[in-house]
Design an enzyme around this catalytic site. Structure first.
Site, PDB file in Angstrom:
ATOM      1  N   ASP A 405      -0.112   5.594  -0.597  1.00 31.98           N
ATOM      2  CA  ASP A 405       0.982   4.537  -0.283  1.00 31.98           C
ATOM      3  C   ASP A 405       0.674   4.093   1.101  1.00 31.98           C
ATOM      4  O   ASP A 405       0.127   4.525   1.768  1.00 31.98           O
ATOM      5  CB  ASP A 405       1.976   5.862  -0.301  1.00 31.98           C
ATOM      6  CG  ASP A 405       3.350   4.787   0.067  1.00 31.98           C
ATOM      7  OD1 ASP A 405       3.868   3.821  -0.719  1.00 31.98           O
ATOM      8  OD2 ASP A 405       3.759   5.344   0.796  1.00 31.98           O
ATOM      9  N   GLU A 458      -2.609   1.230  -2.766  1.00 33.93           N
ATOM     10  CA  GLU A 458      -1.401   0.653  -2.489  1.00 33.93           C
ATOM     11  C   GLU A 458      -1.648  -0.227  -0.973  1.00 33.93           C
ATOM     12  O   GLU A 458      -1.455   0.016  -0.177  1.00 33.93           O
ATOM     13  CB  GLU A 458      -0.135   0.739  -2.508  1.00 33.93           C
ATOM     14  CG  GLU A 458       1.207  -0.551  -2.498  1.00 33.93           C
ATOM     15  CD  GLU A 458       2.108   0.108  -1.704  1.00 33.93           C
ATOM     16  OE1 GLU A 458       3.589  -0.615  -1.680  1.00 33.93           O
ATOM     17  OE2 GLU A 458       2.409   1.574  -1.147  1.00 33.93           O
TER      18      GLU A 458
END
EC number: 2.4.1.18
Length: 815
Positions: A405, A458
Site C-alpha cells: 500500500d 500501489e
C-alpha cells in the site's frame, strides 16, 4: 536488616525499577551457601522442593512483608533442580521458578537480530511455546533497547509488573523471560519503565493473536505451520497467465442479515470462494487483515502486524479460508501496509521512551494526511521487523502475494508536504533512499525464500523501474497498479458522449508508457468512496446508458493489456458508494429490486472473466509490445477504438469499442489477417440488457484497403458497446503482380499461422524480475429502461461464456 539482599535492592523490585532480576532472584552461590531468592507478592509461605524427590529442602524466610523470600538450602554446595511450594492463605501451589532457567536465545540469533539480518525474527521474538529443562511454557522476548526495566504481565500474574521482570541482553537490546505453565489464549502485554522513568504498557509487536478492539492486549497463540508454495499456484502468478483479481473487504462483503454483524472466516469462505470461482476471477485480494484498532481505517492503520484480525475469528480460521481458496484454484493476495502506523499508545509509538520504530523528527516521522507515524527504514531492526512480516504472511498462511500500500508515500520524502516540511536525503534529493532499499530487500527476500510469490505495488507516481529488478535500479516488484490508466479512462467515461471526441487521447495515452512496467488495471475500493460515486454513478446518461457505458468500459478494460482488478460490488454495478459498515447491496440482483439490470451486468462480468481465461491473446503478451496493435486509434469523431491482441501462437482477437450512443453500421476497418472472424462477446447483447445489435454471422475479410491494411472487415458497432472478434479461419490471399508492403507482411504472417509456427516473443520484464527475486455516494437516479429484460434466455445470442469459448475454435491450428 536481612543477611541475604540489601533492603534497597528489594525496594527496587517493588518499585518496579530493577533492571537485572536474574542477578538477584533464583539460585545463587554465596558465602552462606546455595541461596534461593524469590519475589512472590501476597504469598505467606514458600518452601523449596527437590524436583527429583519432591522432598521439602527448606522453608524460605520472608525477608520483606511485601513478598520477598530468601533462604539457604542446607547441606547443598552445587546447583540443583528445584520447585517452589507456595502458600496463598490456606491454599498451596507447587510452581516452577522462572528465575531458575538459563537464557534461551542462542548467540547466532542474538547476533542476527542485533544486526537486523534475521530472516525470520518472528520465530525468536514475541511469545513462543517451548520447553526448557523438560518444563513446558512460553518464552517471551521483546526488543526495547532503551527501556530501564521490562516485565511481562497478563492473566497469569494479575497484570502486576513487579512479578515477572525480564532478563536483558545488552548486545541486542532484547529482553527475555521463560514462564512455565502459561497456556494458549491467555492475554498478555509488556510493561516497560522507559528511559524517562515513565511506565508504558505495550502490546507485543510480534503477537500472533490480539484482542478485538476496543481491548488491546496480545493473546498467546501458536506460530502457524509453514504452507509450501505449489507449482500450480506459482504458475498462476506469472505475467503470461490470466490474472483477474476480485478485491474484497471481509467486513462488508456479506454480513449477518439478522444483526448486521460480521461473518467469521469459515462462514465467509463458504460463500465467498464458490462465488469468486463461479464469477471467473483467478485471484482474491483482501484488504489488510493485520490487527487494527479503528474500523474506519479499513485495516490500513495496523498495529498487530503479525496478528490476523480477530474481527472474523482466529488465525486458524483465516488459514482455512486461504486453503479453501487454493482448493478451488484461486490464489490469495493480501494488502500489506509497511508505510505507516497509528499513534495508539499500546502500539509502536515511543515504544521504549524513544522513537524506536518511527523517526524522531516529525518532518520525517509524521504523516500529516493520515495522522500516522512513518517507519524509520534506516534502522536495521525496523526493516527486519517489516520485511519478515511479509514473509510470515506468505509462508505461514500460504498466501500467494502481497500488494504494498501507498508506495509513493514511502519512497518520497516530500510526499504530500510543502516546502520546509520535509528533510532532503544525504544527496539533497527528495527520494527516501532507505525506504527504497527496504522495498528492494523485501522483494528479494520473498523471491528467494518463496519463489513464485507475487509482489504488487500501489505506486501513484511515475517513479521509474518499479517492476524492474534491483540490479537495473528497479524496486523488484512483479506488477504495479496503473493509476494513470485508471484516472484517465474514468475521466473519459464520466464525460457526456458528445464531449468525448475532445478527450479521445485519455483512452489511448496509456499505450505510450504501457511497456515501461508490468501493469495491473485497478478499479479498486478507492474509486467508490469519499464522494467519488460508485462506478455506475460515474457513468453519464439515463439508466440504460449508464449500464451500457459501464459494460462497454469493462469490455475495453478486459481487452486492454494488463491484469485486471475489480472491487467487490462493481461486478453487479452497485448503485451507491461502498460502506464498510454494511453488506453489499445483494438485493439488487433480485428481479423485483434490480429490474434485471444488475443481474445482467453480473452475468456480463462472469462471461468476460471466462472468455478472458480461455483466450490467450487477452493475457499472454500483456508485457510484450508484440501482443498489441492499434487498428483504429484516431477516430475521435465517432469515439471508436479498435485494437488487436495476440498470443504467443499468434492467435488474434480484435477489440472494438464505441463510446457514443450511436449505432455505427457497416463500420469498416483494416485487419492484419485475411479470414473469418466470429463475434465472441458483445456488451450490447440482449442477455446483458442491451439493444441486441449483434453480428451473428461470420465476418469475412474483403480485399478492400482500410487503415493502411490490405484486408478489411465491415461490422455493425452497437451503441455504447464493446465487441470482441476472434480470428476463426485464415483465408489464403491471392498474390497480385504488384503488392504493397502491407500485403506482403499479411501474406507472410498467414503462411506462418497455416504452418503452425509461432511468433518468437522476447523476454519480458516480468521474467527478468522473477529471476532477480530468486536471489470515495451519490444517489443513482434510475430512469425508465429503454430495453426490456429478455424473458426467454434461449433467444439470447450468447448462452454463456463457456459455450462461446468452446464454439469458437480456430481452424488450421490458429486457436
Amino acid at each position: 536488616m536481612n543477611k541475604f539482599v540489601s533492603q534497597s535492592t528489594i525496594d527496587t523490585f517493588f518499585d518496579g525499577e530493577h533492571a537485572d532480576p536474574f542477578s538477584v532472584l533464583g539460585m545463587h552461590e554465596t558465602s552462606n551457601g546455595i541461596e534461593v531468592r524469590v519475589l512472590l507478592p501476597d504469598a505467606e509461605k514458600v518452601f523449596v522442593l527437590s524436583k527429583e524427590t519432591k522432598n521439602v529442602l527448606c522453608e524460605l524466610l520472608r525477608v520483606d512483608e511485601r513478598g520477598f523470600f530468601a533462604g539457604v538450602v542446607p547441606n547443598t554446595h552445587s546447583f540443583f533442580a528445584y520447585q517452589l511450594e507456595v502458600y496463598w492463605g490456606n491454599e498451596a501451589q507447587v510452581i516452577e521458578d522462572p528465575y531458575a532457567f538459563h537464557p534461551m536465545i542462542n548467540e547466532l540469533d542474538n547476533w542476527l537480530l542485533a544486526e537486523g539480518s534475521h530472516k525470520r525474527p518472528y520465530e525468536i521474538l514475541g511469545a513462543h511455546f517451548t520447553e526448557c529443562d523438560n518444563v513446558a511454557g512460553v518464552n517471551f522476548r521483546l526488543w526495547a533497547p532503551n527501556a530501564k526495566r521490562v516485565s511481562v504481565v497478563g492473566d497469569f500474574n494479575y497484570w502486576d509488573g513487579r512479578r515477572h521482570p525480564m532478563r536483558f541482553h545488552q548486545s541486542s537490546g532484547i529482553w527475555e523471560l521463560f514462564l512455565p505453565k502459561v497456556s494458549l489464549g491467555q492475554l498478555y502485554k509488556f510493561e516497560l519503565l522507559d528511559c524517562h522513568n515513565q511506565l508504558r504498557l505495550k502490546a507485543d509487536p510480534y503477537a500472533f493473536s490480539s484482542q478485538l478492539r476496543p481491548d488491546t492486549a496480545s493473546q498467546i497463540g501458536a506460530l502457524p505451520e509453514i504452507v509450501s508454495m505449489t507449482e500450480k499456484r506459482r504458475k498462476a502468478n506469472q505475467a503470461d497467465q490470466p490474472i483477474s483479481i476480485y478485491e474484497v473487504h471481509l467486513g462488508s462483503w456479506r454480513r449477518n442479515l439478522e444483526n448486521n454483524f460480521w461473518l467469521d472466516y469459515d462462514q465467509i469462505a463458504e460463500e465467498l470462494i464458490p462465488y469468486v470461482k463461479d464469477m471467473g476471477f483467478t485471484h482474491i485480494e483482501l484488504l489488510p487483515l493485520s490487527e487494527f484498532p479503528f474500523d474506519g481505517s479499513w485495516g490500513y492503520q495496523p498495529i498487530g502486524l503479525y496478528s490476523p484480525t480477530s474481527r472474523f475469528g482466529t488465525a486458524e480460521g483465516f488459514k482455512r479460508l486461504v486453503n479453501k481458496a487454493h482448493k478451488a484454484g484461486i490464489n490469495v493476495i493480501l494488502d500489506w501496509v509497511p508505510g505507516h502506523f497509528p499513534s495508539d499508545t499500546h502500539g509502536l509509538v515511543a515504544f521504549d521512551g524513544t522513537a524506536l520504530y518511527e523517526h524522531a523528527d516529525p518532518k520525517e516521522g509524521y504523516h500529516q494526511d493520515w495522522n500516522t507515524l512513518i517507519y524509520n527504514y534506516g534502522r536495521h531492526e525496523v526493516k527486519n521487523y517489516l520485511a519478515s512480516n511479509a514473509l510470515y504472511w506468505m509462508e505461514r498462511f500460504g498466501l500467494d502475494g502481497i500488494r504494498v500500500d501507498a508506495v509513493a508515500s514511502m519512497i518520497y520524502r516530500d510526499y504530500s508536504r510543502e516546502d520546509g516540511q520535509w528533510i532532503p536525503n544525504q544527496y539533497g534529493g527528495r527520494e527516501n533512499l532507505e525506504a527504497i532499499e527496504f522495498l528492494k530487500q523485501t522483494n528479494h527476500l520473498l523471491g528467494t525464500e518463496i519463489p513464485g510469490v507475487v509482489s504488487i505495488a500501489e505506486e501513484s507516481t511515475s517513479f521509474a523501474g518499479v517492476t524492474h529488478p534491483p540490479y537495473e535500479g528497479g524496486l523488484g516488484f512483479h506488477f504495479k497498479w496503473n493509476m494513470g490508466w485508471m484516472n484517465d479512462t474514468l475521466s473519459y467515461m464520466k464525460k457526456d458522449p458528445i464531449y468525448r471526441q475532445h478527450h479521445h487521447s485519455q483512452m489511448t495515452f496509456g499505450m505510450v508508457y504501457q511497456y515501461s512496467e508490468n501493469f495491473i488495471l485497478p478499479l479498486s475500493h478507492d474509486e467508490v468512496v469519499h464522494g467519488k460515486c460508485s462506478l455506475l454513478g460515474k457513468m453519464p446518461g439515463d439508466a440504460w446508458q449508464k449500464f451500457a457505458n459501464l459494460r462497454a468500459y469493462y469490455g475495453y478494460m478486459w481487452g486492454y493489456p494488463g491484469k485486471k482488478l475489480l472491487f467487490m460490488g462493481n461486478e453487479f454495478a452497485q448503485g451507491r458508494e461502498w460502506n464498510y459498515q454494511e453488506s453489499l447491496d445483494w438485493y439488487l440482483l433480485d428481479e423485483f429490486h434490480g429490474g434485471g439490470w444488475h443481474k445482467a451486468i453480473q452475468d456480463y462480468v462472469r462471461d468476460l472473466n471466462h472468455i478472458y481465461q480461455k483466450n490467450a491473446p487477452l493475457f499472454e503478451l500483456d508485457t510484450d509490445p508484440q501482443g498489441f496493435e492499434w487498428l483504429v486509434v484516431d477516430d475521435y469523431q465517432n469515439s471508436v477504438f479498435v485494437f488487436e491482441r495476440r498470443s504467443k501462437k499468434d492467435e488474434r482477437i480484435i477489440v472494438v469499442s464505441n463510446f457514443t450512443p450511436v449505432l455505427r453500421q457497416n463500420y469498416r476497418f483494416g485487419v492484419n489477417i485475411a479470414g473469418e472472424y466470429l463475434e465472441i462477446l458483445n456488451s450490447d447483447a440482449q442477455q446483458y440488457m442491451g439493444s441486441n445489435s449483434t453480428n451473428t454471422s461470420k465476418i469475412v475479410t474483403e480485399d478492400i484497403e482500410s487503415h493502411n491494411k490490405a484486408q478489411s472487415i465491415s461490422i455493425d458497432i452497437p451503441p455504447l458497446a464493446t465487441v470482441y472478434l476472434k480470428l476463426h479461419k485464415v483465408k489464403k490471399v491471392r498474390k497480385m503482380r504488384k503488392t504493397s508492403k502491407v500485403e506482403d507482411t499479411a501474406v507472410k504472417t498467414e503462411k506462418k499461422i497455416a504452418k503452425g509456427k509461432t511468433t518468437r516473443t522476447k523476454k519480458t520484464v516480468a521474467d527478468t524480475v522473477s529471476e532477480a527475486t530468486e536471489v470515495k455516494p451519490k444517489k443513482t437516479v434510475t430512469k425508465r429502461a429503454v430495453v426490456k429484460k429478455v424473458k426467454n434466455e434461449e433467444s439470447a445470442v450468447f448462452p454463456n461464456a463457456e459455450v462461446i469459448a468452446e464454439s469458437t475454435s480456430v481452424e488450421n491450428n490458429v486457436s
